[in-house]
Design an enzyme around this catalytic site. Structure first.
Site, short mmCIF file in Angstrom:
data_model
loop_
_atom_site.label_atom_id
_atom_site.label_comp_id
_atom_site.label_asym_id
_atom_site.label_seq_id
_atom_site.Cartn_x
_atom_site.Cartn_y
_atom_site.Cartn_z
N SER A 262 0.84 -1.20 0.00
CA SER A 262 0.00 0.00 0.00
C SER A 262 0.87 1.25 0.00
O SER A 262 2.09 1.18 0.18
CB SER A 262 -0.88 0.00 1.25
N LYS A 263 0.22 2.36 -0.18
CA LYS A 263 0.93 3.63 -0.17
C LYS A 263 1.63 3.83 1.17
O LYS A 263 2.75 4.32 1.24
CB LYS A 263 -0.08 4.75 -0.43
N ARG A 264 0.96 3.38 2.23
CA ARG A 264 1.56 3.53 3.56
C ARG A 264 2.90 2.80 3.67
O ARG A 264 3.82 3.28 4.31
CB ARG A 264 0.60 3.02 4.64
N GLY A 266 4.97 2.35 1.30
CA GLY A 266 5.93 3.19 0.59
C GLY A 266 6.42 4.31 1.50
O GLY A 266 7.62 4.54 1.64
N ASP A 267 5.47 4.99 2.16
CA ASP A 267 5.84 6.09 3.05
C ASP A 267 6.75 5.59 4.17
O ASP A 267 7.75 6.21 4.51
CB ASP A 267 4.58 6.70 3.70
#
Ligand code: GLU
Length: 499
Positions: A262-264, A266-267
């Site tokens: 998920s994008k999270r 990545g962050d």
């Protein structure tokens, strides 16, 4: 004739999972000399995001995933944006209602909520509006004809639901997963049309795939649960002979394999999960492109997230991927995203580029310098970098203005000895007429022999004095590129700074 489509919903920036779906569709189409089309599924107005379509098109363009038909390239099966096809869906909704495969439902939000709560209280784990419950709700199957008419004329809020039969076995063959068999009792009477005049995904998707003559539906695993409903719709509309084949792609997993990427993630781990940068209220989110990845490397990496060619070969360009691709070699199980491996792909693809193409990409960082020198630098640096920006960063050793921290290095010999050596080298270098690496090397080797030195006594010293570094490309090549003037300055600086 193979016809496939990538059908994203413009609800946000395209995630790498979406790009992979587009890529596999594209590879499959090209491999089979078929058509790849881009359809924008924008029926959900609530989730519509303005920049998303543009972002999707730019991302595909960056990846060189070209579509033959679709938004902006109208073919004869358009329009390719679902919001522009409203009238088409209406016709099929009416047909389904007429055939008794769909019905109007007038239940309010509150009524639906109460139904769900009651079912939950009664111990039903996943409450559904289905063949049993529909009988207790407000719809055209339970209300009188007059009442239904009245409600429709009064333009009351309604939806159209598909009427899923009780206890029917639905079978579909997935190219990747084999036979999937589902009992219709597990499917609810999904909403297929809303009173705002828009179909929902399920209906629009099936109608469009049929009308656009799609032969293979290749999409993410998250759509597998919807596939039996789609099969039913094909059946109800009398299209089952023209039903496309299905291939549901495995999920892209987090690097540790625990759950969907998920994008999270990545962050949290500092890697991109989107192809291109995009702006949010909190700031810019980095994409692969702007993080320094070549699109060929990104595409190569993506192709391997869930597929392999069955050989040892890992480095592929797009043409080679087309040639090697087959849906049969797509795996069922989730594919772990590996950022280190992604960087490795980038490194391999940088090595494949010729110096001139690299120059064209990075030349804006070298406007004051001669192309010839930059090309030489590229030749030396490209073997060891992960990103093209590393070439720019590493290039400072080749130009004036380099700051060396002389305290950083410890030498085996005394400072007096090393300074003598460097003085000799300087003198010898200045005498070389044709200042080429071969000539430089010959003179240095002769000197090492003559002085009875070891390579290890001289080369690391020379590298440090000239670049301030312990590692790097061949020192003879570096000397050729920096030339006599810089070489002289750096050795003099060394002599001045090392006491
Ligand atoms: N619009 C769907 C999505 O956003 C398409 C799914 C499909 O390919 O059928 O993924």
């Amino acid at each position: 004739m193979v016809r496939v489509r990538f059908a994203p919903s413009p609800t946000g920036p395209l995630h790498i999972g979406g790009v992979r779906t587009a890529l596999y569709n594209f590879l499959f189409a090209k491999k089979n000399k078929g058509v790849f089309l881009l359809r924008i599924e924008d029926t959900d107005q609530k989730r519509y995001v303005d920049f998303a379509e543009e972002y999707i098109k730019k991302s595909l363009d960056w990846c060189n995933i070209k579509y033959d038909e679709g938004v902006d390239i109208e073919g004869d099966k358009g329009p390719y944006r679902q919001s522009e096809r409203k009238e088409i869906y209406k016709k099929y909704v009416k047909e389904l209602i007429k055939k008794g495969h769909a019905y109007y439902a007038f239940d309010t939000k509150e009524e639906l909520e109460t139904m769900r709560e009651n079912l939950k209280k009664a111990g039903v784990a996943s409450p559904k509006y289905d063949s049993i419950m529909r009988e207790q709700m407000k719809n055209s199957l339970t209300l009188s004809k007059e009442e239904v008419k009245k409600r429709l004329i009064e333009n009351q809020q309604y939806v159209v639901r598909v009427k899923i039969p009780r206890n029917k076995e639905i079978k579909l063959k997935d190219i990747i997963r084999g036979w999937v068999v589902v009992n219709s009792n597990t499917i609810d009477d999904k909403v297929i049309f809303k009173s705002d005049g828009m179909p929902t995904y399920h209906l629009a998707n099936v109608v469009d795939d049929y009308l656009m003559e799609i032969t293979h539906v290749i999409r993410g695993e998250e759509w597998l649960p919807s596939a039996p409903l789609h099969v039913m719709l094909y059946d109800f509309l009398g299209w089952n002979k023209k039903m496309p084949e299905f291939a549901h792609l495995p999920l892209i997993l987090r690097p540790d394999g625990k759950g969907k990427l998920s994008k999270r993630d990545g962050d949290k781990h500092g890697f991109p999960v989107f192809p291109l940068n995009y702006k949010t209220e909190e700031g810019e989110v980095a994409g692969f492109k702007d993080s320094g990845f070549l699109s060929s490397a990104f595409v190569n990496m993506l192709a391997f997230l869930g597929w392999n060619p069955g050989t040892e070969k890992e480095i592929f360009n797009l043409e080679e991927l087309i040639d090697a691709f087959s849906l049969e070699r797509v795996s069922k199980s989730g594919a772990k995203f590996d950022f280190e491996k992604t960087k490795w792909f980038n490194q391999q693809h940088i090595r494949l580029l010729n110096n001139k193409s690299i120059y064209e990409i990075i030349k804006q960082d070298f406007v004051e310098h001669k192309e010839e020198k930059i090309i030489k630098i590229i030749e030396l640096e490209k073997e060891r970098v992960l990103f093209l920006s590393d070439i720019v960063f590493n290039s400072k050793i080749y130009f004036t203005g380099l700051n060396i921290n002389y305290k950083e290095y410890v030498f085996k010999k005394t400072n007096k000895e090393i300074k003598d050596i460097l003085c000799d080298i300087l003198e010898k270098m200045m005498k070389i007429n044709d200042f080429k690496k071969e000539n430089i090397e010959t003179i240095i080797r002769e000197y090492i022999d003559y002085k009875n030195l070891k390579f290890g006594d001289l080369l690391p010293l020379l590298r440090f004095a000239l670049t301030g570094e312990k590692r790097g490309p061949s020192i003879y090549s570096i000397m050729e590129v920096i030339g006599k003037d810089i070489l002289k300055n750096r050795i003099n600086n060394f002599l001045k700074n090392v006491e």
